[in-house]
Write a protein that holds these residues in place. Sequence first.
Motif, PDB file in Angstrom:
ATOM      1  N   TRP A   6     -31.819 -10.551 -24.736  1.00 21.43           N
ATOM      2  CA  TRP A   6     -32.120 -10.352 -23.094  1.00 21.43           C
ATOM      3  C   TRP A   6     -32.225 -11.435 -22.819  1.00 21.43           C
ATOM      4  O   TRP A   6     -33.309 -12.129 -22.732  1.00 21.43           O
ATOM      5  CB  TRP A   6     -33.119  -9.287 -23.224  1.00 21.43           C
ATOM      6  N   ASP A   7     -31.042 -12.245 -22.231  1.00 18.62           N
ATOM      7  CA  ASP A   7     -31.310 -13.702 -21.641  1.00 18.62           C
ATOM      8  C   ASP A   7     -31.904 -13.527 -20.325  1.00 18.62           C
ATOM      9  O   ASP A   7     -31.614 -12.643 -19.444  1.00 18.62           O
ATOM     10  CB  ASP A   7     -29.737 -13.998 -21.370  1.00 18.62           C
ATOM     11  N   GLY A   8     -32.920 -14.718 -20.421  1.00 17.05           N
ATOM     12  CA  GLY A   8     -33.745 -14.881 -19.054  1.00 17.05           C
ATOM     13  C   GLY A   8     -32.677 -15.353 -17.950  1.00 17.05           C
ATOM     14  O   GLY A   8     -33.334 -15.265 -16.592  1.00 17.05           O
ATOM     15  N   ALA A   9     -31.678 -15.929 -18.206  1.00 13.44           N
ATOM     16  CA  ALA A   9     -30.805 -16.503 -17.120  1.00 13.44           C
ATOM     17  C   ALA A   9     -30.080 -15.429 -16.503  1.00 13.44           C
ATOM     18  O   ALA A   9     -30.310 -13.983 -16.830  1.00 13.44           O
ATOM     19  CB  ALA A   9     -30.033 -17.667 -17.667  1.00 13.44           C
ATOM     20  N   SER A  10     -29.165 -15.967 -15.661  1.00 16.70           N
ATOM     21  CA  SER A  10     -28.385 -14.950 -14.723  1.00 16.70           C
ATOM     22  C   SER A  10     -27.091 -15.323 -14.818  1.00 16.70           C
ATOM     23  O   SER A  10     -26.859 -16.535 -14.747  1.00 16.70           O
ATOM     24  CB  SER A  10     -29.170 -15.010 -13.414  1.00 16.70           C
ATOM     25  N   ILE A  11     -26.156 -14.506 -14.401  1.00 14.18           N
ATOM     26  CA  ILE A  11     -24.894 -14.754 -14.073  1.00 14.18           C
ATOM     27  C   ILE A  11     -24.407 -13.872 -12.943  1.00 14.18           C
ATOM     28  O   ILE A  11     -24.246 -12.598 -12.959  1.00 14.18           O
ATOM     29  CB  ILE A  11     -23.582 -14.401 -15.223  1.00 14.18           C
ATOM     30  N   PRO A  12     -24.823 -14.417 -11.635  1.00 14.83           N
ATOM     31  CA  PRO A  12     -24.952 -13.511 -10.768  1.00 14.83           C
ATOM     32  C   PRO A  12     -23.872 -12.414 -10.379  1.00 14.83           C
ATOM     33  O   PRO A  12     -24.321 -11.181 -10.133  1.00 14.83           O
ATOM     34  CB  PRO A  12     -24.932 -14.592  -9.441  1.00 14.83           C
ATOM     35  N   VAL A  13     -22.663 -12.705 -10.807  1.00 15.27           N
ATOM     36  CA  VAL A  13     -21.635 -11.748 -10.253  1.00 15.27           C
ATOM     37  C   VAL A  13     -21.194 -10.999 -11.422  1.00 15.27           C
ATOM     38  O   VAL A  13     -20.370  -9.974 -10.967  1.00 15.27           O
ATOM     39  CB  VAL A  13     -20.375 -12.423  -9.837  1.00 15.27           C
ATOM     40  N   VAL A  14     -21.571 -10.889 -12.856  1.00 21.59           N
ATOM     41  CA  VAL A  14     -21.216 -10.213 -13.528  1.00 21.59           C
ATOM     42  C   VAL A  14     -21.597  -8.578 -13.404  1.00 21.59           C
ATOM     43  O   VAL A  14     -20.422  -7.956 -13.839  1.00 21.59           O
ATOM     44  CB  VAL A  14     -21.859 -10.611 -14.840  1.00 21.59           C
ATOM     45  N   SER A  15     -22.642  -8.168 -12.973  1.00 21.89           N
ATOM     46  CA  SER A  15     -22.861  -6.963 -12.476  1.00 21.89           C
ATOM     47  C   SER A  15     -21.855  -6.359 -11.629  1.00 21.89           C
ATOM     48  O   SER A  15     -21.013  -5.110 -11.932  1.00 21.89           O
ATOM     49  CB  SER A  15     -24.274  -6.657 -11.957  1.00 21.89           C
ATOM     50  N   LEU A  16     -21.498  -7.066 -10.651  1.00 23.01           N
ATOM     51  CA  LEU A  16     -20.598  -6.296  -9.709  1.00 23.01           C
ATOM     52  C   LEU A  16     -18.920  -6.538 -10.090  1.00 23.01           C
ATOM     53  O   LEU A  16     -18.327  -5.719 -10.062  1.00 23.01           O
ATOM     54  CB  LEU A  16     -20.660  -7.367  -8.346  1.00 23.01           C
ATOM     55  N   LEU A  17     -18.840  -7.618 -10.844  1.00 31.22           N
ATOM     56  CA  LEU A  17     -17.698  -7.562 -11.545  1.00 31.22           C
ATOM     57  C   LEU A  17     -17.167  -6.680 -12.500  1.00 31.22           C
ATOM     58  O   LEU A  17     -16.153  -6.013 -12.679  1.00 31.22           O
ATOM     59  CB  LEU A  17     -17.238  -8.891 -12.449  1.00 31.22           C
ATOM     60  N   ALA A  18     -18.124  -5.957 -13.233  1.00 32.23           N
ATOM     61  CA  ALA A  18     -18.209  -5.049 -14.171  1.00 32.23           C
ATOM     62  C   ALA A  18     -17.863  -3.833 -13.496  1.00 32.23           C
ATOM     63  O   ALA A  18     -17.124  -3.090 -13.819  1.00 32.23           O
ATOM     64  CB  ALA A  18     -19.486  -5.086 -15.117  1.00 32.23           C
ATOM     65  N   ARG A  19     -18.714  -3.623 -12.419  1.00 29.16           N
ATOM     66  CA  ARG A  19     -18.565  -2.411 -11.700  1.00 29.16           C
ATOM     67  C   ARG A  19     -16.954  -2.014 -11.069  1.00 29.16           C
ATOM     68  O   ARG A  19     -16.590  -1.182 -11.011  1.00 29.16           O
ATOM     69  CB  ARG A  19     -19.626  -2.458 -10.545  1.00 29.16           C
ATOM     70  N   VAL A  20     -16.738  -3.302 -10.478  1.00 27.68           N
ATOM     71  CA  VAL A  20     -15.392  -3.118  -9.764  1.00 27.68           C
ATOM     72  C   VAL A  20     -14.184  -2.943 -10.618  1.00 27.68           C
ATOM     73  O   VAL A  20     -13.187  -2.399 -10.604  1.00 27.68           O
ATOM     74  CB  VAL A  20     -15.176  -4.460  -8.901  1.00 27.68           C
ATOM     75  N   SER A  21     -14.408  -3.967 -11.717  1.00 23.55           N
ATOM     76  CA  SER A  21     -13.268  -3.606 -12.987  1.00 23.55           C
ATOM     77  C   SER A  21     -13.388  -2.357 -13.900  1.00 23.55           C
ATOM     78  O   SER A  21     -12.294  -1.883 -14.226  1.00 23.55           O
ATOM     79  CB  SER A  21     -13.206  -4.758 -14.002  1.00 23.55           C
ATOM     80  N   GLY A  22     -14.282  -1.936 -13.687  1.00 25.76           N
ATOM     81  CA  GLY A  22     -14.547  -0.486 -14.723  1.00 25.76           C
ATOM     82  C   GLY A  22     -14.780  -1.129 -16.222  1.00 25.76           C
ATOM     83  O   GLY A  22     -14.567   0.012 -17.125  1.00 25.76           O
ATOM     84  N   ALA A  23     -14.952  -2.371 -16.423  1.00 26.26           N
ATOM     85  CA  ALA A  23     -14.899  -2.836 -17.791  1.00 26.26           C
ATOM     86  C   ALA A  23     -16.105  -2.717 -18.597  1.00 26.26           C
ATOM     87  O   ALA A  23     -17.254  -3.155 -17.855  1.00 26.26           O
ATOM     88  CB  ALA A  23     -14.228  -4.277 -17.807  1.00 26.26           C
ATOM     89  N   ALA A  24     -16.267  -2.544 -19.821  1.00 33.59           N
ATOM     90  CA  ALA A  24     -17.557  -2.984 -20.454  1.00 33.59           C
ATOM     91  C   ALA A  24     -17.874  -4.288 -20.960  1.00 33.59           C
ATOM     92  O   ALA A  24     -17.040  -4.850 -21.576  1.00 33.59           O
ATOM     93  CB  ALA A  24     -17.463  -2.088 -21.898  1.00 33.59           C
ATOM     94  N   PRO A  25     -18.922  -4.569 -20.371  1.00 35.94           N
ATOM     95  CA  PRO A  25     -19.383  -6.232 -20.453  1.00 35.94           C
ATOM     96  C   PRO A  25     -19.691  -6.659 -21.920  1.00 35.94           C
ATOM     97  O   PRO A  25     -20.310  -5.706 -22.470  1.00 35.94           O
ATOM     98  CB  PRO A  25     -20.537  -6.408 -19.369  1.00 35.94           C
ATOM     99  N   LEU A  26     -19.136  -7.595 -22.303  1.00 39.58           N
ATOM    100  CA  LEU A  26     -19.231  -8.061 -23.725  1.00 39.58           C
ATOM    101  C   LEU A  26     -19.710  -9.696 -23.567  1.00 39.58           C
ATOM    102  O   LEU A  26     -18.946 -10.441 -23.265  1.00 39.58           O
ATOM    103  CB  LEU A  26     -18.130  -7.980 -24.624  1.00 39.58           C
TER     104      LEU A  26
END
Length: 469
Positions: free
Chosen positions: A412-432
């Motif tokens: 569970w990474d303490g850092a952030s990639i700000p847009v990943v949550s939104l990108l996953a939701r818009v694309s419908g893709a499973a994040p890896l």
Amino acid sequence: MKEEMPARPNSSDLSEYFELLRFETVGAEPMRLRDCVQCATWLKKWLEKTGAEARLVLPPRGSDFASVGCPPVVFAERKGDPGAPTVLVYGHYDVQPPDPLDAWNSPPFEPVEKDGRVYGRGSQDDKGQLFSFLCGLRRFLQNAKGPVPTLKFVYEGQEESGSGALTRLLTERASDDPEAPGFREGLAADVLCVCDTGAAADLRPAIVAGLRGVTHFTLRLEGANRDLHSGSFGGVAPNAAQAMAELLASLHNPDGSIAVRGFMDGVAEPSAEELAAARDSALSDEACEREIGCPPTGGERALPPVVRNSFRPTIEVNGVHSGYGGPGSKTVIPCAALAKLSMRLVPNQNPKDAMAAVERHLKLHSPPGMKLFVEDVTGEAPALKLPLSSPVFRLAAAVLEEIDSRGAVFQWDGASIPVVSLLARVSGAAPLLVGFGQPSDCIHSPNESFSLRQFALGSAWAEKILGAL
């Protein structure tokens, strides 16, 4: 059976990697816009050589980002075989400012290889990880013997400063823009691959099951109309430096816990399974102290470091500026003070609600005789939490065991990639999210570096996971 990986990239890959690092892509600095455009164009041309159709995309006309000029988003698509899945690859070509320059052992934008490591700003975050993945992807395409996935690419130039332009593209659309209307729809995918995270200790592979969210902001205090003589006005005029120190100190309790009322609302404890998995990949206190050069005493000291870093939110002071800091002394009472802060957020925390709680606290504790300004609020990205039972995680774990017989752990990474949550939701893709960073890479610090072994691991991961998908 584990295959032997090359000890270093081939000369062509390394030459291109160095080219990429030479672009001074500090996306948060307007003066670097030209560098960002040149770098984005370089990536566009590179992707086109794989057979992809690529373009540079900006927010819709009339938006704040488009009007002031911002680094473009690179979007590309390479059609795959019928029936094969679609893989969306995300990364960022912008980098952190190189300051302080005098702490670098070599020029930050002139990459240097030394003792098996490449030194330079962005050598790891994220140009090194981004390009190592692309080199593996190219090798996969050259040697593919089975169906090839459709590949889509999104590379942005503002990840380090909040992903403003990409967020705007993902959430808004202007009917008079010939490119923006189809941008979101064109992102539909099955899997979202991100190579911008870290491995566990000793480069043991790690699958990221969660990222903290992030918000950044600037705090400014103003008092007198100028810096004042500390003899003539000492004990009379409010001191902005002292007031800022007191205001920042009010954000935390003596035990390191956050003192902002309402900020911790909704924060949930990790499950027993999550906590056990996080402990498996965590550095020991002793290893952490060796890495950072001091005991791990930040944050809520009653909790273990792995809990504080993986599952608890933070409010951090990133920089404070006030008064005189040059040689000798200058006996003044500073009239103004500025501080840069960031918040790392966890699941169930709403970024806007958290920011509102902090603003209420700051106004309540604002020092008398001074004006308080809260400015430049950016990021406002929520945390990302993924289920350990995800089928794509099982596939990734099998692939990573081919690369490293120790197998993968979850982080569970303490850092952030700000847009990943939104990108996953818009694309419908499973994040890896699988990356090969290490604390010793010194990202966000002088003398950032990335080892050739890490580069080779990133390439091997890309080649194998695309084949498996």
